[in-house]
Design a protein around this motif. Structure first.
Motif: not given
Length: 243
Positions: A126-145
């Motif tokens: 939704w923000h943008d089609i970007s690899l950095n943003l995809l990594v950001w989204g997955w890191l957010v979930v990983f860091f919630m654990m």
């Protein structure tokens, strides 16, 4: 914002693709920290401005960014309050239809984490089609654990007779939360994956970097205790925010 951008060159430095090895660990960390605060401020201004016009028009939308990012020890609560209106939309139209979290069991928690992965993947795109943003989204979930797991290992009800010890444990856990939130947001909105690698390498490359890291942990721990005190003060006034 004009004053910050005029005297604080963190955004200009990050966008210039610098050689990160030229900076000391303290400079790298402060550059990252102020970069995130510029991000906070540049989003706060339009959200509050447009909410003002909605209020003038008789519409009371949710308040975004209830707290500054320097007053948020919880990863989950941070994302709940950062873009609150968008968070409500995501919960109503994506998270709950996918199953949400029906109970506090391990199976339900795992399913909830999978749902979070889909939600934050959607948010990244939704923000943008970007690899950095995809990594950001997955890191957010990983860091919630870690926070979720810590909630199971250290339930508050078992520490009611030892509130000081429990607060210290929460303080050290929150230090980890803050560092992980900083890393995730730096990847998505500031220096990218390569920049984060350079920052981490710069911190661990010599004794001065390690000294700075220990000092930063101590400072964050003290700041987190202030955050806890702020929430206790709010509770005494009858203010109970979920973020």
């Amino acid at each position: 914002m004009e004053i910050v951008l005029h005297f604080d060159y963190c955004v200009a430095i990050s966008k210039a693709n610098p050689n990160w090895t030229d900076y000391t660990p303290a400079q790298l960390s402060l550059l990252s920290y102020f970069n995130l605060h510029v991000l906070w401020l540049k989003l706060l201004i339009p959200w509050r401005f447009h909410r003002l016009w909605s209020l003038i028009d008789g519409i009371d939308p949710p308040e975004n960014m209830i707290r500054c990012l320097s007053d948020q020890p919880s990863t989950i609560a941070f994302w709940r309050g950062w873009h609150k209106s968008y968070n409500r939309w995501l919960i109503r139209y994506i998270y709950i239809p996918m199953g949400g979290m029906s109970s506090k069991t391990w199976l339900s928690t795992i399913r909830s984490i999978v749902n979070y992965v889909f939600v934050f993947t959607f948010v990244a795109l939704w923000h943008d089609i970007s690899l950095n943003l995809l990594v950001w989204g997955w890191l957010v979930v990983f860091f919630m654990m870690p926070e979720v797991i810590a909630g199971y290992l250290f339930p508050q009800r078992k520490w009611e007779d030892r509130p000081t010890a429990y607060r210290v444990i929460c303080g050290f856990g929150a230090v980890g939360n803050l560092m992980m939130m900083m890393m995730a947001n730096l990847v998505g909105f500031a220096v990218g994956v390569d920049g984060l690698k350079s920052i981490i390498h710069g911190i661990f490359r010599d004794l001065s970097g390690m000294t700075f890291l220990v000092s930063a942990i101590f400072v964050l721990f003290v700041g987190i205790q202030v955050m806890f005190e702020v929430r206790q003060s709010e509770a005494r006034k009858g203010i109970f925010l979920r973020c």
